[in-house]
Design an enzyme around this catalytic site. Structure first.
Site, PDB file in Angstrom:
ATOM      1  N   CYS A   1      41.735  44.862  17.954  1.00  0.00           N
ATOM      2  CA  CYS A   1      40.861  45.849  17.135  1.00  0.00           C
ATOM      3  C   CYS A   1      39.854  46.049  16.925  1.00  0.00           C
ATOM      4  O   CYS A   1      39.004  45.115  16.374  1.00  0.00           O
ATOM      5  CB  CYS A   1      42.494  45.281  16.448  1.00  0.00           C
ATOM      6  SG  CYS A   1      44.189  45.764  16.587  1.00  0.00           S
TER       7      CYS A   1
ATOM      8  N   ARG B   1      37.728  49.403  21.393  1.00  0.00           N
ATOM      9  CA  ARG B   1      38.299  47.568  20.730  1.00  0.00           C
ATOM     10  C   ARG B   1      40.162  47.882  21.075  1.00  0.00           C
ATOM     11  O   ARG B   1      40.570  47.087  20.894  1.00  0.00           O
ATOM     12  CB  ARG B   1      37.501  46.858  19.863  1.00  0.00           C
ATOM     13  CG  ARG B   1      36.329  46.756  20.355  1.00  0.00           C
ATOM     14  CD  ARG B   1      35.900  45.711  19.315  1.00  0.00           C
ATOM     15  NE  ARG B   1      36.309  45.036  18.253  1.00  0.00           N
ATOM     16  CZ  ARG B   1      36.020  43.485  18.710  1.00  0.00           C
ATOM     17  NH1 ARG B   1      35.220  43.667  19.166  1.00  0.00           N
ATOM     18  NH2 ARG B   1      36.554  42.570  18.364  1.00  0.00           N
TER      19      ARG B   1
ATOM     20  N   TRP C   1      44.758  48.303  18.259  1.00  0.00           N
ATOM     21  CA  TRP C   1      45.558  47.584  19.619  1.00  0.00           C
ATOM     22  C   TRP C   1      46.687  47.191  19.796  1.00  0.00           C
ATOM     23  O   TRP C   1      46.487  46.206  19.103  1.00  0.00           O
ATOM     24  CB  TRP C   1      44.454  46.807  21.183  1.00  0.00           C
ATOM     25  CG  TRP C   1      45.634  46.468  22.653  1.00  0.00           C
ATOM     26  CD1 TRP C   1      44.424  47.490  23.179  1.00  0.00           C
ATOM     27  CD2 TRP C   1      45.307  45.382  22.725  1.00  0.00           C
ATOM     28  NE1 TRP C   1      45.235  47.308  24.519  1.00  0.00           N
ATOM     29  CE2 TRP C   1      45.379  45.707  24.117  1.00  0.00           C
ATOM     30  CE3 TRP C   1      46.112  44.467  22.088  1.00  0.00           C
ATOM     31  CZ2 TRP C   1      46.544  44.978  25.022  1.00  0.00           C
ATOM     32  CZ3 TRP C   1      46.978  43.699  22.838  1.00  0.00           C
ATOM     33  CH2 TRP C   1      46.972  43.501  24.383  1.00  0.00           C
TER      34      TRP C   1
ATOM     35  N   ASN D   1      42.494  42.489  12.419  1.00  0.00           N
ATOM     36  CA  ASN D   1      42.859  41.732  13.862  1.00  0.00           C
ATOM     37  C   ASN D   1      42.786  40.299  14.294  1.00  0.00           C
ATOM     38  O   ASN D   1      42.375  39.767  13.210  1.00  0.00           O
ATOM     39  CB  ASN D   1      40.612  42.274  14.028  1.00  0.00           C
ATOM     40  CG  ASN D   1      40.538  42.228  15.410  1.00  0.00           C
ATOM     41  OD1 ASN D   1      41.343  41.993  16.856  1.00  0.00           O
ATOM     42  ND2 ASN D   1      39.561  41.643  15.818  1.00  0.00           N
ATOM     43  N   GLY D   2      43.959  40.437  15.459  1.00  0.00           N
ATOM     44  CA  GLY D   2      44.303  38.762  15.317  1.00  0.00           C
ATOM     45  C   GLY D   2      46.291  38.972  15.434  1.00  0.00           C
ATOM     46  O   GLY D   2      46.586  40.508  15.482  1.00  0.00           O
TER      47      GLY D   2
ATOM     48  N   GLU E   1      36.962  40.854  42.386  1.00  0.00           N
ATOM     49  CA  GLU E   1      36.526  41.567  41.190  1.00  0.00           C
ATOM     50  C   GLU E   1      37.184  43.030  41.583  1.00  0.00           C
ATOM     51  O   GLU E   1      37.264  43.930  40.880  1.00  0.00           O
ATOM     52  CB  GLU E   1      35.009  41.547  40.941  1.00  0.00           C
ATOM     53  CG  GLU E   1      34.153  42.025  39.822  1.00  0.00           C
ATOM     54  CD  GLU E   1      35.444  41.885  38.275  1.00  0.00           C
ATOM     55  OE1 GLU E   1      34.847  42.811  37.341  1.00  0.00           O
ATOM     56  OE2 GLU E   1      35.932  41.505  38.462  1.00  0.00           O
TER      57      GLU E   1
ATOM     58  N   LYS F   1      38.928  46.359  39.125  1.00  0.00           N
ATOM     59  CA  LYS F   1      38.544  47.126  38.708  1.00  0.00           C
ATOM     60  C   LYS F   1      39.406  48.390  38.785  1.00  0.00           C
ATOM     61  O   LYS F   1      39.933  49.176  38.196  1.00  0.00           O
ATOM     62  CB  LYS F   1      36.998  47.855  38.917  1.00  0.00           C
ATOM     63  CG  LYS F   1      35.839  46.866  38.362  1.00  0.00           C
ATOM     64  CD  LYS F   1      35.434  47.085  37.418  1.00  0.00           C
ATOM     65  CE  LYS F   1      34.815  45.476  36.059  1.00  0.00           C
ATOM     66  NZ  LYS F   1      36.056  44.843  36.164  1.00  0.00           N
TER      67      LYS F   1
ATOM     68  N   GLU G   1      42.095  48.276  37.144  1.00  0.00           N
ATOM     69  CA  GLU G   1      41.977  48.602  35.823  1.00  0.00           C
ATOM     70  C   GLU G   1      41.650  50.291  35.127  1.00  0.00           C
ATOM     71  O   GLU G   1      42.333  50.737  34.558  1.00  0.00           O
ATOM     72  CB  GLU G   1      40.495  47.999  35.544  1.00  0.00           C
ATOM     73  CG  GLU G   1      40.603  46.986  34.743  1.00  0.00           C
ATOM     74  CD  GLU G   1      39.230  45.914  34.604  1.00  0.00           C
ATOM     75  OE1 GLU G   1      39.275  45.381  33.314  1.00  0.00           O
ATOM     76  OE2 GLU G   1      38.603  46.132  35.113  1.00  0.00           O
TER      77      GLU G   1
ATOM     78  N   HIS H   1      50.316  35.669  56.889  1.00  0.00           N
ATOM     79  CA  HIS H   1      51.515  34.647  56.829  1.00  0.00           C
ATOM     80  C   HIS H   1      51.752  35.875  55.122  1.00  0.00           C
ATOM     81  O   HIS H   1      52.593  34.785  54.379  1.00  0.00           O
ATOM     82  CB  HIS H   1      50.374  33.397  55.626  1.00  0.00           C
ATOM     83  CG  HIS H   1      49.926  32.559  57.355  1.00  0.00           C
ATOM     84  ND1 HIS H   1      50.568  31.616  57.689  1.00  0.00           N
ATOM     85  CD2 HIS H   1      49.275  32.617  57.322  1.00  0.00           C
ATOM     86  CE1 HIS H   1      49.997  31.381  58.376  1.00  0.00           C
ATOM     87  NE2 HIS H   1      48.718  31.771  57.805  1.00  0.00           N
TER      88      HIS H   1
ATOM     89  N   LYS I   1      38.904  46.501  25.036  1.00  0.00           N
ATOM     90  CA  LYS I   1      37.210  45.624  25.708  1.00  0.00           C
ATOM     91  C   LYS I   1      37.324  43.951  25.619  1.00  0.00           C
ATOM     92  O   LYS I   1      37.073  43.344  25.913  1.00  0.00           O
ATOM     93  CB  LYS I   1      36.019  45.729  24.723  1.00  0.00           C
ATOM     94  CG  LYS I   1      34.983  45.607  25.301  1.00  0.00           C
ATOM     95  CD  LYS I   1      34.366  46.403  26.901  1.00  0.00           C
ATOM     96  CE  LYS I   1      33.119  45.740  27.485  1.00  0.00           C
ATOM     97  NZ  LYS I   1      32.917  45.430  28.902  1.00  0.00           N
TER      98      LYS I   1
END
Length: 614
Positions: free
Chosen positions: A2, A27, A78, A102-103, A487, A491, A494, A510, A609
């Site tokens: 957060c 955040r 968040w 935050n946590g 990557e 992206k 996301e 396979h 983030k």
């Protein structure tokens, strides 16, 4: 995870808090709120579901221009404990205590039972429980903030940055942290607390990282730091912010993600140039690594990271395993800390994190240190927790990255780990000076190639228009191309919410090829000449199943033009360095797909983030 901010000073607190929350919104952005003292020392809590822009009119309605405020704190959330609702939004009030967090508090259930809080709670959060416990302690300690906060930290288990106001202490804001990041600063405008430097930039260029063993008090006249155990005053170490406020603005771009994609050539140059000598060799003297024994006296390297940072480390490990000739292992940080990783004093553990606050990476670092490993961190944020805990730290010079989806952080991490591994190979006599000089030249040569790619994006827009109509997409590649694809797939999923996976092309038969249907977009990355013929046979296989093939290929590699629906050609480049143009192309694909779908590109749903909770 957060964003939090506190302010006490001469400015209008509501404007400072709202502007600060806007800069911290990457955040967390599912709900937000502020708590402020008005000019009559009366507290007001205003909070709302959604982004900060939805909070502003509510605050302006509660605080007309005739009413001023000079102290308060704010939070952008968040969601962890409890869903997205105004009740679960911070700040939380309990008696005389106002608290934001935050946590994650791990023993919240035990605390709720111990302090008999079932009938008092208005939210589903662990934070409100902490607020009630602190209010109980505040009364018990005869309204002494420091003793109450100290006792609170002895009771709770978990990670946290707390900002705390007490109803009978107007103008003062207290803070304490464990793992979760927090910085403080003072200027002529007043005193500040924040989870991130971006909130401080408009007011000051100097700041202090809040140590885990301190309690901070800010008030209009300054900052006071107390030792958490003795409650005696301590000194704060000041740091200097090395980037300016313009770096945290969009600079004419519609989105931060596109701005940061375009900043990659400069960011790579800023990261590698200080570490390359005039004669093309590498040193890390300015990083405090003058003694190469840390590289010579090891028999194993472990790279530990999460998400994009892990992909950067994996590229470096795959490229240099054969050159350094000792095992280079990569680990997901959230798994590393629970594994028997066979670490000893001959192991070099490299932690990669953009923010330097990723909680799983930080915990992995502490585990490695406890087992006597040598540690190096690669981070972007000066003074961050991982940087301070490591034996050595190599800073990437990318400047602030605001978009949630990482772009320039990835390429500078790859560039820096390339330099590091090339240097390790050299000091261990696995490569000679001519190899290093050629290597650094090739690294520099990627910069103009990226600049050219960024000026020619029309073909990528065509690709995005097709992919945006699909529910699924796949990346395939062989060797390093497969690692690059990991990557690219991350992206795309996301920011576009399209289900995207990366597969090793040799594994198609396979099971994976069963997923290919008529028109399924398959992005085929072909830059490694030694495996290109085998790979192009795999492309033929997906095309035979009527996939829509987007081929990313290096100029000079021969292929059957009929196997691709769209072909994006990369200028000739050494195979080992094609990671950089591939990164830019796949980032642009992700951006334009999300743009075509009219999504919130900088703030994808459910993401934030910096992952500072487990």
């Amino acid at each position: 995870m957060c964003g939090i901010i506190g302010y006490s000073g001469i400015l209008d607190a509501k404007d400072v808090l709202l502007d600060g929350l806007t800069s911290l919104e990457y955040r967390g952005y599912d709900s937000c709120g502020i708590c402020i003292f008005d000019e009559n020392n009366k507290f007001h809590i205003i909070k709302n579901i959604g982004k900060v822009e939805s909070l502003r009119p509510l605050v302006n309605k509660e605080f007309p221009p005739t009413l001023s405020s000079h102290s308060g704190m704010g939070h952008t959330r968040w969601a962890t404990h409890g869903g997205v609702s105004s009740e679960n939004a911070h700040p939380h009030k309990a008696g005389k205590v106002f608290l934001i967090h935050n946590g994650i508090i791990e023993n919240y259930s035990e605390l709720k039972s111990q302090y008999k809080l079932d009938n008092k709670l208005q939210s589903e959060t662990d934070t409100e429980i902490v607020a009630y416990v602190l209010d109980y302690l505040y009364n018990k300690q005869n309204f002494d903030p420091l003793k109450s906060i100290r006792e609170l930290t002895q009771l709770i288990v978990g990670t946290y940055s707390f900002l705390i106001c007490f109803e009978d202490k107007p103008g003062s804001i207290y803070a304490v942290r464990k793992v979760s990041p927090l910085v403080c600063a003072t200027s002529l405008s007043g005193s500040f607390l924040a989870s991130d430097l971006t909130a401080l930039i408009p007011y000051t260029k100097t700041f202090s990282v809040v140590d885990e063993n301190t309690i901070i008090e800010i008030n209009p006249t300054g900052i006071i730091s107390y030792d958490l155990n003795t409650l005696q005053k301590t000194e704060l170490k000041q740091e200097t912010i090395t980037w300016d406020i313009d770096s945290a603005k969009k600079g004419g771009f519609e989105h931060f993600m596109m701005k940061e994609i375009h900043e990659q050539p400069t960011a790579i140059d800023n990261t590698i140039r200080p570490r390359i000598t005039n004669d093309g060799l590498i040193n890390f003297f300015d990083d405090g690594i003058e003694d190469n024994s840390i590289f010579k006296n090891i028999n194993k390297i472990q790279i530990v990271a999460c998400g994009t940072a892990l992909h950067a480390g994996t590229v470096g490990a795959r490229l240099f395993q054969s050159k350094i000739l000792i095992p280079i292992e990569t680990y997901i940080a959230s798994e590393y800390r629970y594994q028997n990783t066979l670490v000893d004093d001959k192991t070099l553990v490299i932690i990669i994190s953009q923010s330097g606050e990723t909680v799983d990476s930080l915990s992995s670092l502490k585990k490695a240190k406890a087992e006597n490993a040598k540690t190096i961190s690669i981070v972007n944020v000066k003074g961050s927790s991982i940087a301070r805990e490591s034996d050595c730290v190599l800073y990437t010079h990318a400047g602030p990255e605001i978009a949630v989806a990482s772009t320039k952080a990835y390429t500078v991490q790859v560039a820096l780990i390339y330099l590091l591994f090339c240097h390790i190979a050299f000091v261990r006599d696995r490569v000679d000076e001519s190899f290093v000089k050629k290597f650094t030249k090739n690294l520099y040569d990627t910069i103009p190639i990226l600049q050219n790619l960024l000026q020619n994006k029309n073909q990528i827009k065509q690709v995005a228009k097709y992919i945006s109509k699909s529910n699924d997409a796949f990346y395939i590649g062989r060797s390093l191309d497969y690692v690059f694809s990991l990557e690219g797939a991350l992206k795309l999923k996301e920011v576009s919410y399209i289900h995207t996976e990366a597969y090793a092309a040799g594994e198609l038969k396979h099971g994976t090829i069963a997923l290919i249907e008529d028109g399924t977009p398959v992005i085929c990355v072909c830059t490694q000449k030694d495996v290109s013929k085998k790979f192009l046979s795999n492309v033929e296989e997906v095309k035979a199943r009527n996939a829509f093939v987007i081929l990313i290929i290096t100029e000079g590699i021969e292929y059957n033009k009929s196997i691709s629906d769209i072909c994006i050609t990369i200028p000739k480049i050494n195979d080992d360095f094609s990671v950089f143009p591939v990164a830019v192309i796949t980032q642009l694909i992700a951006y334009y797909v999300a743009y075509a779908k009219k999504l919130d590109i900088d703030k994808p749903r459910n993401l934030a983030k910096s992952v500072t909770v487990e």
